[in-house]
Design an enzyme around this catalytic site. Structure first.
Site, PDB file in Angstrom:
ATOM      1  N   ASP A   8     -14.761  -2.416   8.736  1.00  0.00           N
ATOM      2  CA  ASP A   8     -15.420  -2.819   7.487  1.00  0.00           C
ATOM      3  C   ASP A   8     -16.410  -3.959   7.752  1.00  0.00           C
ATOM      4  O   ASP A   8     -16.019  -4.997   8.291  1.00  0.00           O
ATOM      5  CB  ASP A   8     -14.370  -3.301   6.469  1.00  0.00           C
ATOM      6  CG  ASP A   8     -13.350  -2.222   6.146  1.00  0.00           C
ATOM      7  OD1 ASP A   8     -13.567  -1.059   6.524  1.00  0.00           O
ATOM      8  OD2 ASP A   8     -12.333  -2.552   5.500  1.00  0.00           O
ATOM      9  N   GLY A  15      -7.235   5.138   5.435  1.00  0.00           N
ATOM     10  CA  GLY A  15      -6.811   6.100   4.411  1.00  0.00           C
ATOM     11  C   GLY A  15      -7.206   7.513   4.807  1.00  0.00           C
ATOM     12  O   GLY A  15      -8.288   7.749   5.354  1.00  0.00           O
ATOM     13  N   ARG A  69     -11.358   2.623  11.277  1.00  0.00           N
ATOM     14  CA  ARG A  69     -12.480   2.357  10.358  1.00  0.00           C
ATOM     15  C   ARG A  69     -12.726   0.858  10.325  1.00  0.00           C
ATOM     16  O   ARG A  69     -11.804   0.087  10.080  1.00  0.00           O
ATOM     17  CB  ARG A  69     -12.142   2.880   8.966  1.00  0.00           C
ATOM     18  CG  ARG A  69     -13.374   3.054   8.064  1.00  0.00           C
ATOM     19  CD  ARG A  69     -12.985   3.142   6.606  1.00  0.00           C
ATOM     20  NE  ARG A  69     -12.570   1.834   6.139  1.00  0.00           N
ATOM     21  CZ  ARG A  69     -11.411   1.591   5.516  1.00  0.00           C
ATOM     22  NH1 ARG A  69     -10.554   2.547   5.270  1.00  0.00           N
ATOM     23  NH2 ARG A  69     -11.122   0.375   5.135  1.00  0.00           N
ATOM     24  N   SER A 116      -6.200  -2.870   1.724  1.00  0.00           N
ATOM     25  CA  SER A 116      -6.582  -2.350   0.405  1.00  0.00           C
ATOM     26  C   SER A 116      -7.053  -3.423  -0.559  1.00  0.00           C
ATOM     27  O   SER A 116      -6.945  -3.274  -1.779  1.00  0.00           O
ATOM     28  CB  SER A 116      -5.417  -1.581  -0.247  1.00  0.00           C
ATOM     29  OG  SER A 116      -5.236  -0.359   0.405  1.00  0.00           O
ATOM     30  N   ASN A 174      -9.487  -1.285  10.837  1.00  0.00           N
ATOM     31  CA  ASN A 174      -8.277  -0.652  10.302  1.00  0.00           C
ATOM     32  C   ASN A 174      -7.791   0.425  11.251  1.00  0.00           C
ATOM     33  O   ASN A 174      -8.518   1.388  11.528  1.00  0.00           O
ATOM     34  CB  ASN A 174      -8.594   0.001   8.948  1.00  0.00           C
ATOM     35  CG  ASN A 174      -9.019  -1.029   7.932  1.00  0.00           C
ATOM     36  OD1 ASN A 174      -8.209  -1.787   7.429  1.00  0.00           O
ATOM     37  ND2 ASN A 174     -10.313  -1.078   7.637  1.00  0.00           N
ATOM     38  N   GLU A 226       0.821  -1.214   0.000  1.00  0.00           N
ATOM     39  CA  GLU A 226       0.000   0.000   0.000  1.00  0.00           C
ATOM     40  C   GLU A 226       0.856   1.265   0.000  1.00  0.00           C
ATOM     41  O   GLU A 226       0.393   2.338   0.387  1.00  0.00           O
ATOM     42  CB  GLU A 226      -0.934  -0.018   1.208  1.00  0.00           C
ATOM     43  CG  GLU A 226      -1.988  -1.097   1.117  1.00  0.00           C
ATOM     44  CD  GLU A 226      -2.758  -1.211   2.402  1.00  0.00           C
ATOM     45  OE1 GLU A 226      -3.825  -0.615   2.504  1.00  0.00           O
ATOM     46  OE2 GLU A 226      -2.285  -1.905   3.320  1.00  0.00           O
ATOM     47  N   TYR A 246      -9.739   2.574  -5.379  1.00  0.00           N
ATOM     48  CA  TYR A 246      -8.868   3.712  -5.713  1.00  0.00           C
ATOM     49  C   TYR A 246      -9.009   4.281  -7.114  1.00  0.00           C
ATOM     50  O   TYR A 246      -8.452   5.328  -7.390  1.00  0.00           O
ATOM     51  CB  TYR A 246      -7.405   3.326  -5.466  1.00  0.00           C
ATOM     52  CG  TYR A 246      -7.179   2.915  -4.046  1.00  0.00           C
ATOM     53  CD1 TYR A 246      -7.377   3.829  -3.013  1.00  0.00           C
ATOM     54  CD2 TYR A 246      -6.804   1.620  -3.710  1.00  0.00           C
ATOM     55  CE1 TYR A 246      -7.199   3.466  -1.694  1.00  0.00           C
ATOM     56  CE2 TYR A 246      -6.625   1.239  -2.392  1.00  0.00           C
ATOM     57  CZ  TYR A 246      -6.821   2.164  -1.396  1.00  0.00           C
ATOM     58  OH  TYR A 246      -6.655   1.806  -0.095  1.00  0.00           O
ATOM     59  N   GLU A 250     -13.053  -6.586   9.383  1.00  0.00           N
ATOM     60  CA  GLU A 250     -11.775  -6.166   9.972  1.00  0.00           C
ATOM     61  C   GLU A 250     -11.905  -4.774  10.555  1.00  0.00           C
ATOM     62  O   GLU A 250     -12.830  -4.032  10.228  1.00  0.00           O
ATOM     63  CB  GLU A 250     -10.685  -6.148   8.904  1.00  0.00           C
ATOM     64  CG  GLU A 250     -11.025  -5.204   7.760  1.00  0.00           C
ATOM     65  CD  GLU A 250      -9.814  -4.666   7.021  1.00  0.00           C
ATOM     66  OE1 GLU A 250      -8.678  -4.887   7.474  1.00  0.00           O
ATOM     67  OE2 GLU A 250     -10.013  -3.991   5.994  1.00  0.00           O
TER      68      GLU A 250
HETATM   69  N1  LIG Z   1     -16.115 -12.875   3.758  1.00  0.00           N
HETATM   70  C1  LIG Z   1     -16.331 -11.994   2.788  1.00  0.00           C
HETATM   71  N2  LIG Z   1     -17.505 -12.044   2.081  1.00  0.00           N
HETATM   72  C2  LIG Z   1     -17.745 -11.177   1.061  1.00  0.00           C
HETATM   73  N3  LIG Z   1     -16.880 -10.227   0.683  1.00  0.00           N
HETATM   74  C3  LIG Z   1     -15.702 -10.117   1.350  1.00  0.00           C
HETATM   75  C4  LIG Z   1     -15.369 -10.990   2.428  1.00  0.00           C
HETATM   76  N4  LIG Z   1     -14.147 -10.682   2.874  1.00  0.00           N
HETATM   77  C5  LIG Z   1     -13.718  -9.644   2.117  1.00  0.00           C
HETATM   78  N5  LIG Z   1     -14.644  -9.298   1.193  1.00  0.00           N
HETATM   79  C6  LIG Z   1     -14.522  -8.216   0.195  1.00  0.00           C
HETATM   80  O1  LIG Z   1     -13.154  -7.843   0.076  1.00  0.00           O
HETATM   81  C7  LIG Z   1     -12.921  -6.514   0.574  1.00  0.00           C
HETATM   82  C8  LIG Z   1     -11.608  -6.464   1.331  1.00  0.00           C
HETATM   83  O2  LIG Z   1     -11.650  -7.349   2.425  1.00  0.00           O
HETATM   84  P1  LIG Z   1     -11.109  -6.973   3.881  1.00  0.00           P
HETATM   85  O3  LIG Z   1     -11.283  -8.169   4.741  1.00  0.00           O
HETATM   86  O4  LIG Z   1     -11.736  -5.704   4.348  1.00  0.00           O
HETATM   87  O5  LIG Z   1      -9.548  -6.794   3.623  1.00  0.00           O
HETATM   88  P2  LIG Z   1      -8.621  -5.515   3.338  1.00  0.00           P
HETATM   89  O6  LIG Z   1      -7.772  -5.394   4.566  1.00  0.00           O
HETATM   90  O7  LIG Z   1      -7.813  -5.866   2.147  1.00  0.00           O
HETATM   91  O8  LIG Z   1      -9.505  -4.318   3.139  1.00  0.00           O
HETATM   92  C9  LIG Z   1     -14.148  -6.207   1.419  1.00  0.00           C
HETATM   93  O9  LIG Z   1     -14.366  -4.828   1.521  1.00  0.00           O
HETATM   94  C10 LIG Z   1     -15.242  -6.970   0.674  1.00  0.00           C
HETATM   95  O10 LIG Z   1     -15.682  -6.257  -0.468  1.00  0.00           O
HETATM   96 MG   LIG Z   2     -11.045  -3.694   4.363  1.00  0.00          MG
END
Ligand SMILES: Nc1ncnc2c1ncn2[C@@H]1O[C@H](COP(=O)(O)OP(=O)(O)O)[C@@H](O)[C@H]1O
Ligand SMILES: [Mg+2]
Length: 304
Positions: free
Chosen positions: A253, A271, A251, A147, A267, A15, A211, A265
């Site tokens: 998610d 950003g 933040r 990301s 964060n 990143e 992005y 997760e």
């Molecule tokens: N279990 C899941 N089911 C559906 N979509 C997911 C799942 N895990 C991740 N995603 C998709 O991938 C994106 C990134 O996942 P995330 O776990 O937030 O990791 P990162 O740290 O890369 O942001 C999420 O915002 C979502 O769109």
């Molecule tokens: Mg995320």
């Protein structure tokens, strides 16, 4: 007199470019408002830069490995200069998605079911295990990236191919796929700042969707949720922020499916470009970009 701020940006994670963008935009805003600013990479010149510039506060604009995972925080502790966002332990707990999920589960915060996969494990057994515990499709992701780097949605058909493309990681996480809406929440100290919904045009909220303006992800604020559901997701984020021991701004998610929130997760270094989600939520709440940055700087001077 206005303070001297050293901004840490760049780094060696995947990143890096996002971090440089965050760093430059924070620097621009601070300079515009009369601060003395220096940007530094977290490299072997860091110590020299700190000793020469003598900042009052260090603004950590790093993301990902070595910037968000407790490593740089440990180094910064040694300088005895206040630095922004979470400290050593919260950063490492939040960055490790497997550990933070265990903490969420213990504290009754719903998160998608998952299994860990170590390289060398038999793919046939893995597929059986997935069918028993998770069902296809599943989401493959690194344990400590951000990301959406190397996050893939997989079917039974393509999982072996995707697994072999992820060999750079000794271990990865395989999660059940949760459909539905994508909602993210910002916490600012003791304040539940607010929520935003993302509607990606792509298959999911991947790197491009995050992005590239061409990907045309729609940002919806205020989110359309009944009041009790909005409160629920704000409270879940606040709880996650507190149990991980975070500081400053975070933040979280979420996916929202069949009236249920799933925390993906938290964060600790969200950003911070002018167009990022936390500044967007802050703006909606009447907090300008500079006011948000100044709050983060002030918060850095209070105990971690
Ligand atoms: N279990 C899941 N089911 C559906 N979509 C997911 C799942 N895990 C991740 N995603 C998709 O991938 C994106 C990134 O996942 P995330 O776990 O937030 O990791 P990162 O740290 O890369 O942001 C999420 O915002 C979502 O769109
Ligand atoms: Mg995320």
């Amino acid at each position: 007199m206005k303070k001297k701020i050293l901004i840490l940006a760049g780094g060696i994670s995947k990143e890096r470019l996002i971090s440089l963008d965050t760093g430059l935009q924070v620097a621009k805003e601070l300079k515009k408002n009369g601060y003395k600013v220096k940007i530094s990479e977290p490299d072997s010149n860091l110590s020299k830069n700190i000793n020469q510039f003598k900042p009052n506060i260090i603004f950590n604009a790093l993301h990902g490995q070595f910037g968000e995972d407790g490593y740089i925080q440990t180094i910064l502790e040694g300088f005895k200069i206040p630095y922004t966002h979470s400290g050593v332990i919260a950063s490492s707990l939040a960055m490790d998605k497997a550990i933070s999920k265990k903490i969420f589960i213990k504290n009754k915060i719903n998160t998608p079911k998952y299994i860990k996969y170590s390289y060398g494990e038999n793919n046939f057994n893995l597929i059986k295990n997935i069918e028993k515990k998770l069902k296809f499709p599943v989401v493959l992701k690194p344990i400590n990236e951000g990301s959406s780097v190397n996050v893939f949605i997989c079917t039974k058909k393509n999982i072996s191919r995707v697994l072999s493309s992820m060999k750079i990681y000794a271990e990865i996480m395989i999660e059940e796929f949760i459909g539905g809406r994508e909602i993210q929440v910002a916490i600012m100290g003791n304040k539940k700042l607010g929520a935003i919904e993302l509607k990606p045009k792509r298959k999911f909220y991947d790197y491009e969707a995050k992005y590239s303006v061409n990907a045309k992800t729609k940002h919806i604020i205020p989110v359309k949720l009944p009041k009790n559901k909005l409160n629920e997701v704000l409270n879940l984020s606040f709880k996650a922020h507190k149990i991980i021991g975070c500081k400053g701004v975070t933040r979280s998610d979420f996916k929202f499916y069949k009236n249920k929130f799933y925390l993906l997760e938290i964060n600790t270094q969200p950003g911070m470009t002018k167009l990022s989600l936390v500044p967007e939520i802050a703006k909606y709440r009447g907090i300008s970009f500079i006011k948000l940055i100044e709050w983060i700087l002030k918060d850095a001077t209070t105990k971690k």
